[in-house]
Design a protein around this motif. Sequence first.
Motif: not given
Length: 66
Positions: A13-17, A45-46, A51-54
């Motif tokens: 959640e912190m990473a998402g924020m 989530a999208a 896969g861009a997050y990695d």
Amino acid sequence: MADEPNRDPTADEMAGMQWWNSLTEAERADWLVRAQSAVPAEAWAAYKRHGAYDSHPRRHVPLINL
């Protein structure tokens, strides 16, 4: 998170924020369209599903075939 107001956010959640706050308005709009939602957590989530997050935590991948 709304149903548990007294807990700390998870690492995800912190990473998402942090991710959301780093985006421009146009990038936010783009990820909300991809998520088909008005909820930033759904956009996160999208983004992770894409896969861009990695490889690049903020990379903006252009929309294709919407």
